[in-house]
Design an enzyme around this catalytic site. Structure first.
Site, PDB file in Angstrom:
ATOM      1  N   HIS A   1      24.389  -8.580  -5.159  1.00  0.00           N
ATOM      2  CA  HIS A   1      23.835  -9.919  -4.844  1.00  0.00           C
ATOM      3  C   HIS A   1      23.284  -9.964  -3.423  1.00  0.00           C
ATOM      4  O   HIS A   1      23.270 -11.020  -2.805  1.00  0.00           O
ATOM      5  CB  HIS A   1      24.890 -11.021  -4.990  1.00  0.00           C
ATOM      6  CG  HIS A   1      25.595 -11.039  -6.304  1.00  0.00           C
ATOM      7  ND1 HIS A   1      25.214 -11.828  -7.355  1.00  0.00           N
ATOM      8  CD2 HIS A   1      26.677 -10.315  -6.735  1.00  0.00           C
ATOM      9  CE1 HIS A   1      26.030 -11.621  -8.379  1.00  0.00           C
ATOM     10  NE2 HIS A   1      26.912 -10.701  -8.032  1.00  0.00           N
TER      11      HIS A   1
ATOM     12  N   SER B   1       0.243  -4.138  13.904  1.00  0.00           N
ATOM     13  CA  SER B   1      -0.358  -5.454  13.668  1.00  0.00           C
ATOM     14  C   SER B   1      -1.577  -5.597  14.571  1.00  0.00           C
ATOM     15  O   SER B   1      -1.577  -5.100  15.701  1.00  0.00           O
ATOM     16  CB  SER B   1       0.679  -6.529  13.995  1.00  0.00           C
ATOM     17  OG  SER B   1       0.044  -7.739  14.309  1.00  0.00           O
TER      18      SER B   1
ATOM     19  N   LYS C   1       4.697  -4.815  16.725  1.00  0.00           N
ATOM     20  CA  LYS C   1       5.043  -4.615  15.312  1.00  0.00           C
ATOM     21  C   LYS C   1       4.786  -3.224  14.773  1.00  0.00           C
ATOM     22  O   LYS C   1       3.847  -2.545  15.140  1.00  0.00           O
ATOM     23  CB  LYS C   1       4.302  -5.638  14.446  1.00  0.00           C
ATOM     24  CG  LYS C   1       4.835  -7.029  14.667  1.00  0.00           C
ATOM     25  CD  LYS C   1       4.533  -7.929  13.514  1.00  0.00           C
ATOM     26  CE  LYS C   1       5.350  -7.548  12.312  1.00  0.00           C
ATOM     27  NZ  LYS C   1       4.875  -8.235  11.133  1.00  0.00           N
TER      28      LYS C   1
ATOM     29  N   GLU D   1       5.112  -1.091   1.135  1.00  0.00           N
ATOM     30  CA  GLU D   1       4.660  -2.384   0.583  1.00  0.00           C
ATOM     31  C   GLU D   1       3.549  -2.180  -0.446  1.00  0.00           C
ATOM     32  O   GLU D   1       3.505  -2.853  -1.476  1.00  0.00           O
ATOM     33  CB  GLU D   1       4.146  -3.282   1.705  1.00  0.00           C
ATOM     34  CG  GLU D   1       5.245  -3.788   2.620  1.00  0.00           C
ATOM     35  CD  GLU D   1       4.664  -4.512   3.818  1.00  0.00           C
ATOM     36  OE1 GLU D   1       4.768  -5.738   3.875  1.00  0.00           O
ATOM     37  OE2 GLU D   1       4.084  -3.854   4.699  1.00  0.00           O
TER      38      GLU D   1
END
Ligand code: ARG
Length: 465
Positions: free
Chosen positions: A162, A283, A289, A296
Site C-alpha cells: 500500500h 529542466s 533538476k 518516464e
C-alpha cells in the site's frame, strides 16, 4: 482497353477502370509491409522450389524464377532496388518486379498461392524473428537485475505494501522478484512462438487447390514446426499475433511498474537510488533538476502497446471467415508493439545498468516506519499468545511509540511489560530490522539463504558465472 490493361495491377483482368487514385492510396499497405521484403522473398523461394519439385512448373522454369527472385532480394538488401509507395503491397510489388525481368514466366510464381497465404506467411516469419529478439532483450534485462542483486546482496531495505513501510527485506530479494516476473515473460513468448511456428502456405486463398502441392515440403524449407492444417484457418486468424500483443502488453506492464518504482525511489523524499546523468535529463528552467525521463518514457509508452492489443482485438472481433481486408490493418499495431517493446526493454536495461543504490540512506530508512512490528507479533505468538492477541498488543505498542516519537527499539523491557508480560530480553533481537531478515526461514522468503538459492538458480538459467 489495352491502355487500361497496361496500367492495371496483376489482378486487373476483369476491371474496366483503374482504381481511383485516392482509393489506391487509401488501400495501399506497402509503406508498412515493405518491412516484410525478406520474408516475402524467402516464402516465394520455398514455394517456387516446391512447384518445381512437384512438377507443377518445370525445373528450368523454377530455376529461372529462383535466380531472379534471389537477385531481387539481393538488390533490395543492398539498397539498389527500392519499391515506390505506388504499389499496392509488397507481395504484388515483388511479383511485378519479377515479371518485369523475366516476362510472362514471372506469372507462374503465383500458381496455387494467394496473397492471403503470403500475408499470413510473412507475418509468421517476421514474428519468429521478433519473438527471438524480444526474448533475448528480456534475458539481457534479467541479467542486469541479477548483477545488481548480486552486487547488493547484503543490503536490507524497507519493503512496502500500500506504499506504506511494511517489513525489512533484502534488496536482492526485491530485485529478484523482477527477474522472476521477466522470466515468466520469456516463457510466455516461447509459448507463443510454438503457435506462430506453423506454415499457412498452401491454403491457396482459403479453400486449398487442385494442384498437387506439397505443403509440408514448403513448411520444412522455411523451418516451420508444422502446417496450419485447415486451409481456411490458415489465412483467417490472427490469434497468434494477438497472443504476442498480450505478451508484449504484460512485458510493458512489468516495465512500467519498474519505471514507476525507479522514479519514486529517485525522488528526494525516498532518495533510495541515483540514476546516472547518462539516463537523466535537466529542466529548461530549474537548474537544480535531474529528471528520470527515460524511465518516464518507458512508463508512458506502455499505453501504445496496450493500444495495439485493443486495436488488434477490435479489428478481428467481427470478421466472418475467411480473409477480410480489415486484416491488412494489423500491420500498424503489429510493428508498433514490437518496436516499442523491444526499445523499452533495451532502454530499461540501460537505466538499470546506470543506477546505483544509496546504501546509507536505505540503512537509515530501516529505522522509520516500525518495520519489525510483524516480527514482534510473531515473537509473542512463540511465547504463547494467539496471533490476533499478539497483533493487538503490538499495535498498541506501535501506537505508543508513535505518540512518543521513538522507534520500537527505543523502548526498554520494563516498559514493554506494561503491554505484555511475555516480553523477555531476547525480544531485542527481533526489533533490529537487519537482524529480523535473518529470522525468515520459509521457502522463497527474503532470507539470505533463499536469496542465495535464487541467485544460483538464475545464474545457472541465464548462463552467467
Ligand atoms: N496487403 C494485403 C494485407 O496485408 C494483402 C492481401 C490482400 N488480399 C486480397 N485478397 N485482396 O492483408
Amino acid at each position: 482497353m489495352s491502355e487500361i490493361k497496361e496500367q492495371s495491377p496483376l489482378w486487373g483482368g476483369r476491371f474496366r477502370k483503374p482504381l481511383d487514385p485516392a482509393a489506391k492510396k487509401f488501400s495501399s499497405s506497402i509503406p508498412l509491409d515493405n518491412r516484410f521484403t525478406e520474408e516475402d522473398i524467402a516464402g516465394s523461394i520455398a514455394h517456387v522450389t516446391m512447384l518445381g519439385e512437384c512438377g507443377i512448373i518445370s525445373s528450368e522454369e523454377a530455376a529461372q524464377i529462383l535466380e531472379t527472385l534471389t537477385q531481387i532480394g539481393d538488390e533490395i538488401k543492398s539498397g539498389v532496388l527500392i519499391f515506390s509507395d505506388g504499389s499496392e503491397d509488397i507481395h504484388l510489388a515483388i511479383e511485378d518486379e519479377l515479371t518485369k525481368r523475366i516476362g510472362t514466366l514471372g506469372g507462374k510464381l503465383h500458381t496455387a498461392r494467394s496473397r492471403n497465404d503470403q500475408v499470413a506467411l510473412d507475418q509468421r516469419l517476421y514474428l519468429r524473428k521478433a519473438i527471438t529478439r524480444l526474448s533475448s532483450s528480456l534475458t539481457l534485462l534479467q541479467t542486469s537485475f541479477l548483477q545488481k542483486a548480486d552486487a547488493y546482496r547484503e543490503i536490507v531495505i524497507p519493503g512496502y505494501t500500500h506504499m506504506q513501510r511494511a517489513q525489512p527485506v533484502l534488496l536482492a530479494h526485491h530485485l529478484l522478484a523482477y527477474v522472476s516476473m521477466l522470466g515468466r515473460d520469456v516463457e510466455r513468448l516461447n509459448d507463443c512462438y510454438k503457435r506462430v511456428n506453423h506454415s499457412p502456405l498452401g491454403a491457396a486463398d482459403f479453400g486449398g487447390t487442385s494442384f498437387p502441392i506439397n505443403r509440408r515440403a514448403v513448411a520444412e524449407k522455411l523451418k516451420f514446426h508444422d502446417i496450419v492444417f485447415n486451409s481456411i484457418d490458415a489465412v483467417s486468424d490472427r490469434d497468434y499475433l494477438i497472443e504476442l500483443a498480450s505478451g508484449c502488453s504484460i512485458i510493458m506492464m512489468h516495465l512500467s511498474r519498474i519505471a514507476e518504482e525507479l522514479i519514486l525511489w529517485s525522488t528526494v523524499e525516498f532518495g533510495f537510488i541515483e540514476m546516472d546523468d547518462a539516463v537523466s535529463t535537466g529542466s529548461s528552467i530549474m537548474p537544480q533538476k535531474k529528471n528520470p525521463d527515460i524511465a518516464e518514457l518507458i512508463r508512458g509508452k506502455t499505453g501504445r502497446v496496450y493500444g495495439s492489443l485493443m486495436n488488434l482485438l477490435t479489428i478481428m472481433k467481427g470478421l466472418p471467415l475467411a480473409y477480410d481486408r480489415d486484416m491488412q490493418c494489423d500491420k500498424e499495431p503489429m510493428f508498433e508493439m514490437i518496436d516499442t517493446t523491444t526499445d523499452c526493454l533495451s532502454m530499461m536495461k540501460l537505466v538499470i545498468d546506470n543506477t546505483i543504490f544509496k546504501t546509507e540512506r536505505l540503512k537509515a530508512a530501516l529505522h522509520e516506519g516500525y518495520l519489525t512490528a510483524t516480527e514482534v507479533a510473531d515473537y509473542l505468538v512463540r511465547k504463547g499468545e494467539t496471533f490476533r492477541e499478539a497483533h493487538r498488543i503490538t499495535g498498541e505498542l506501535v501506537g505508543h511509540c508513535e505518540g512518543n516519537k521513538i522507534p520500537l527499539s527505543g523502548i526498554g523491557l520494563f516498559e514493554l511489560h506494561s503491554f505484555s508480560s511475555k516480553f523477555e530480553t531476547d525480544v531485542f533481537d527481533f526489533l533490529d530490522p537487519e537482524k529480523s531478515v535473518l529470522l525468515k526461514i520459509s521457502e522463497g522468503s527474503s532470507s539470505h539463504e533463499s536469496v542465495k538459492k535464487q541467485l544460483a538458480y538464475w545464474k545457472n538459467k541465464l548462463k552467467i558465472d
